[in-house]
Enzyme design. Structure first.
Site, mmCIF file in Angstrom:
data_model
loop_
_atom_site.group_PDB
_atom_site.id
_atom_site.type_symbol
_atom_site.label_atom_id
_atom_site.label_comp_id
_atom_site.label_asym_id
_atom_site.label_seq_id
_atom_site.Cartn_x
_atom_site.Cartn_y
_atom_site.Cartn_z
ATOM 1 C CB SER A 462 47.407 64.222 -5.345
ATOM 2 O OG SER A 462 47.792 65.542 -5.621
ATOM 3 C CD GLU A 513 45.990 63.244 -1.872
ATOM 4 O OE1 GLU A 513 45.087 63.881 -2.459
ATOM 5 O OE2 GLU A 513 46.815 63.783 -1.104
ATOM 6 C CG HIS A 670 49.809 71.446 1.536
ATOM 7 N ND1 HIS A 670 50.918 72.063 1.001
ATOM 8 C CD2 HIS A 670 48.828 71.592 0.619
ATOM 9 C CE1 HIS A 670 50.609 72.544 -0.193
ATOM 10 N NE2 HIS A 670 49.347 72.279 -0.447
ATOM 11 C CD GLU A 694 51.475 79.121 -4.272
ATOM 12 O OE1 GLU A 694 50.489 78.366 -4.281
ATOM 13 O OE2 GLU A 694 51.693 79.984 -5.110
ATOM 14 C CG HIS A 723 49.857 76.118 -9.815
ATOM 15 N ND1 HIS A 723 50.795 76.347 -8.833
ATOM 16 C CD2 HIS A 723 48.686 75.917 -9.184
ATOM 17 C CE1 HIS A 723 50.190 76.292 -7.661
ATOM 18 N NE2 HIS A 723 48.917 76.021 -7.841
HETATM 19 N N1 GLN Z 1 47.057 66.463 -0.400
HETATM 20 C C1 GLN Z 1 46.439 67.236 -1.416
HETATM 21 C C2 GLN Z 1 47.027 66.918 -2.771
HETATM 22 O O1 GLN Z 1 48.193 66.741 -2.860
HETATM 23 C C3 GLN Z 1 46.590 68.705 -1.142
HETATM 24 C C4 GLN Z 1 45.903 69.557 -2.163
HETATM 25 C C5 GLN Z 1 45.799 71.011 -1.770
HETATM 26 O O2 GLN Z 1 46.243 71.406 -0.754
HETATM 27 N N2 GLN Z 1 45.221 71.843 -2.549
HETATM 28 O O3 GLN Z 1 46.357 66.841 -3.757
HETATM 29 ZN ZN ZN Z 2 48.140 72.825 -2.051
#
Ligand code: GLN
Ligand code: ZN
Length: 827
Positions: A462, A513, A670, A694, A723
């Site tokens: 996103s 997205e 992911h 992460e 974040h």
């Molecule tokens: N593809 C999603 C994004 O980038 C992944 C979000 C997530 O893993 N929390 O928003």
């Molecule tokens: Zn994520």
């Protein structure tokens, strides 16, 4: 003589219209004074208690309300606010919100998943200067997040808040029979984290003796106030507890019992198993058990629990939204009633915090589907019917008949079952969950096709959800913008994202997205078998609520979902664009799931639907597809013994989605949490070509685990924390990448942020990504110069690789042949 009593472990607190959310956010913006916020809290409690009494419950529950989180209430009750906050003249409410939200300079981060869950150690913590908020972690296996108490060997406790007692007085003044509720001392300590490296066991040894006298004071005061019961919640009795924790229960409850208040020990979420006899023999006046998740233990509990004690059976599901099969419930209760001489308490399995308020608001929901559901209000009514059905069977006949009819229509409904979906699952070939070739071979094919540099750069999916995007979506939903207009707006956003990524020099692009509100809701809206409520909000943390989709029938994908967007994005650039999907386990985990078939079967159905999407994307020449599974770990059962089976099925569902990919199609996944060590074999078994994870906030600590494990496929450890708006510089990311290189072979490394960027703004996003791309380029330069000075053997290898790249004929032929052969499933 009255034999059946009804109560609930707890009620939702945000209000049927999310009044608490509105009030809190106004208060935080300075628009609502503390006294007005308190008044709103009082009004909500009064409404919720009235609702419980009107539904015929014998007690209202007091102590389940919280302005942010009930664990945080206990931190104040016991006077153990961490010293690091340096509180001085603040009011208790100000201190409370500081614990929850941190102080300026350390905002709580929001994650792209919007579920408040995808974060370090499944938790949120501020990391900037100022006072970071308390960490937030999932409450057992729910999507509710509590604030983690911070304790150390020097922590002292002191009765420090009158909030609970004030609320009890409030309820008594309203004329209610009150059952107060408290988290039990063992669960409270178990949920805390040690801030001075004192092992949990030592924390137990030194803190329990200090904490118990405070519980004694609380109980004495509640008793004096005139509460009928005190519910003491010890859900950890459903976990695999170390022996010293089990033994601590005896001493603790012996001491609590001295206060003389009638205690109802409450357990939920998980069977008691080896703790069953312990729970039954503790010196308390009653025991509440989860009659849904631990239904098979009810008879044993009824046998073990001395008859003079109260048995409360949580027979109505507090974790899901389906109407109770009241006949079945009565059938389950009959032998228990007999064993207990007709004396029984009936309840929901756990607090109703985890379900929405009421179906009353769901006027837009399909009426038949609505007739199959029960939210918090309706669950209270179900308890009332059960009680009547036991006490005066005739009087419940009409209600039972209505319930029976709804259950019967659901069971027989042709809408719930889709023969095609079932047939497809039943006849899946053995290889359906298996990529065609091993990773080593796929890697060569993909390398030849994608032609990426070493340390390829990418993002997680996103890009910023700007006010323009949000208002276009809102206008579209309101009907002020038609489909064509909305599509044009989103296409323009996609183009904008592509151009910016090109300008930044990223290697693998994403469409951004823009068209997605939420990574689960978006797919649910396009899949058959899903429904959406208008007001089915459930608290996630603080003022944050989520509205999980309801999976009510067999799942299938009527039409491609993301393909047109992906194709549009790819048409704008010669660089590879990664298709972006949410995986089956995450979709399942963040939805209300049907209870008429195993969860894993529903996961398989979602997997097949998403598999079709993967296939359509690759047919549309999208050569990279990412399948996000941020919730894979969240689904882990509370008991160790069930974890392997869960992971097996979760891995299979992911593989079922991914394995349709041709060898030349690169599958990414992911995940955004840093606790991998215990599930690394399963992560590897997903067999994604690339995993992005992460790591930045744990300073890459997790990578050691990947290194030790010799994780076989490619990895993109997040090099910066999305974040917070803070823009890390190139050197910071380089340091992380060099650490990563020390444990993972350079050829396996990708360079990307920690998570999606939808909660960020463009300026900080661009600045950070520019530094990230620079860092990757520096890594390439370092690697190239190292390579130049390497031994003859390495040089020979490099030459061979170069030759392969210059003459990729056979590989490319294989790619082309695959493209012709159609899908793996058809093959
Ligand atoms: N593809 C999603 C994004 O980038 C992944 C979000 C997530 O893993 N929390 O928003
Ligand atoms: Zn994520």
């Amino acid at each position: 003589m009255k034999n059946i009593y009804t109560h609930i472990p707890g009620f939702p607190r945000v209000g049927a219209q999310r009044e608490l959310k509105t009030a809190l956010e106004r208060h935080w913006r300075g628009e609502l004074a503390a006294v007005e916020l308190e008044a709103e809290g009082r009004a909500l409690r009064a409404r919720h208690w009235a609702r419980q009494r009107n539904a015929g419950l014998d007690f209202v529950t007091v102590g389940d309300f919280a302005f942010y989180d009930h664990v945080a209430n206990h931190i104040q009750l016991f006077g153990c606010e961490p010293a690091r906050f340096g509180f001085q003249a603040e009011t208790p409410l100000e201190r409370y919100f500081t614990l929850a939200r941190g102080r300026a300079g350390a905002p709580r981060g929001d994650c792209a998943c919007g579920h408040g869950s995808a974060n370090g150690q499944d938790s949120h913590a501020g990391h900037d200067s100022g006072s970071p908020a308390l960490e937030m972690t999932k409450w057992f296996d729910t999507n509710y997040h509590y604030l983690v108490p911070e304790l150390d060997a020097a922590t002292h406790f002191e009765l420090s808040s009158t909030r609970l007692f004030d609320e009890v007085d409030e309820a008594l003044a309203l004329g209610h029979a009150v059952k107060a509720t408290l988290i039990g001392p063992l669960t409270f300590l178990w949920l805390a984290r040690s801030t001075d490296a004192t092992p949990r066991r030592d924390l137990l040894d030194c803190l329990l003796p200090r904490l118990l006298p405070i519980y004694g004071q609380v109980l004495a005061r509640l008793k004096e106030q005139g509460v009928a019961w005190v519910q003491v919640e010890e859900p950890i009795l459903g976990l695999d507890l170390p022996q010293e924790w089990r033994s601590a229960f005896d001493t603790a409850y012996w001491q609590l019992n001295q206060a003389g208040a009638p205690l109802l020990l409450a357990t939920y979420f998980s069977p008691l198993e080896e703790n069953l006899s312990l729970a039954c023999r503790l010196p308390v006046a009653g025991l509440h058990v989860d009659g849904v998740r631990a239904a098979h233990e009810l008879v044993s509990v009824a046998d073990w629990l001395p008859v003079h004690k109260v048995l409360s059976v949580g027979i109505v599901d507090g974790r899901n939204i389906w109407r109770t099969d009241l006949d079945a419930a009565l059938g389950t209760l009959a032998p228990i009633l007999e064993k207990r001489n007709g004396q029984l308490w009936l309840s929901t399995s756990c607090s109703l915090l985890h379900v929405p308020y009421s179906l009353e608001a769901e006027t837009a929901l399909d009426p038949e589907l609505a007739s199959w559901l029960a939210f918090a209000h309706e669950k209270l009514d179900e308890l009332a019917v059960l009680k009547t059905a036991i006490e005066q069977p005739g009087a419940a006949a009409a209600a039972l008949a209505a319930s029976r009819a709804a259950i019967a229509t659901r069971r027989a409904s042709p809408r719930v079952r889709d023969a095609a979906v079932r047939a497809r699952l039943a006849t899946l070939p053995d290889h359906a969950a298996q990529r065609k070739s091993p990773f080593a071979e796929r890697r060569l094919l993909q390398g030849a096709k994608l032609n990426l540099p070493p340390f390829p750069t990418t993002t997680i999916g996103s890009f910023p959800q700007t006010p323009a995007i949000r208002s276009a979506r809102a206008a579209y939903k309101r009907g002020d913008l038609d489909g064509t207009g909305y599509e044009a707006a989103m296409r323009a956003e996609i183009e904008h994202a592509i151009r910016r990524q090109e300008a930044l020099g990223l290697d693998v692009l994403v469409h951004g997205e823009a068209e997605r509100n939420d990574m689960v809701e978006y797919f649910g809206e396009h899949l058959a078998g899903f429904a959406f409520t208008r007001n089915g909000w459930v608290q996630s943390y603080g003022s944050r609520c989520v509205k999980p989709p309801v999976i009510w029938g067999d799942v299938s994908r009527p039409a491609p979902i993301t393909v047109a967007w992906a194709r549009h994005a790819q048409s704008l650039t010669p660089l590879p664009v990664k298709g972006m999907l949410t995986g089956p386990v995450t979709i399942l985990q963040w939805s209300f799931v049907r209870d008429d078939q195993p969860r894993a079967d529903t996961a398989d159905q979602i997997a097949l639907a998403m598999r079709d999407e993967v296939d359509d994307l690759q047919q549309a020449s999208i050569d990279i597809v990412q399948i996000d599974e941020p919730a894979l770990r969240e689904g882990l059962p509370l008991r160790q013994a069930r974890r392997a089976a869960y992971l097996d099925r979760a891995v299979r569902a992911f593989r079922l989605t991914a394995a349709v990919a041709r060898d030349g199609t690169q599958i990414h996944t992911h995940m955004c949490y840093a606790e991998f060590n215990d599930i690394l074999p399963q992560i590897a078994a997903l067999d994604a070509d690339v995993i992005t994870i992460e790591t930045s906030r744990s300073a890459m600590a997790l990578l050691d685990a990947f290194g030790d494990f010799r994780y076989p496929n490619d990895i993109g450890p997040g090099v910066y924390d999305i974040h917070s708006p803070r823009v890390p510089d190139r050197e910071e990311m380089l340091a992380l990448l060099r650490r990563a290189r020390a444990v993972i072979p350079a050829g396996q490394l990708w360079v990307n942020p920690d998570c999606g960027l939808k909660t960020r703004g463009w300026p900080e996003t661009e600045a950070a990504l520019r530094h990230m791309v620079d860092a990757a380029r520096q890594m390439r330069a370092e690697w190239a110069s190292e390579a130049a000075s390497e031994t003859a053997r390495t040089a020979a290898n490099a030459a061979a690789n170069a030759a392969l790249a210059a003459e990729p004929g056979p590989l490319l032929n294989k790619v082309a042949a695959e493209a012709d052969s159609g899908t793996a499933e058809a093959a």
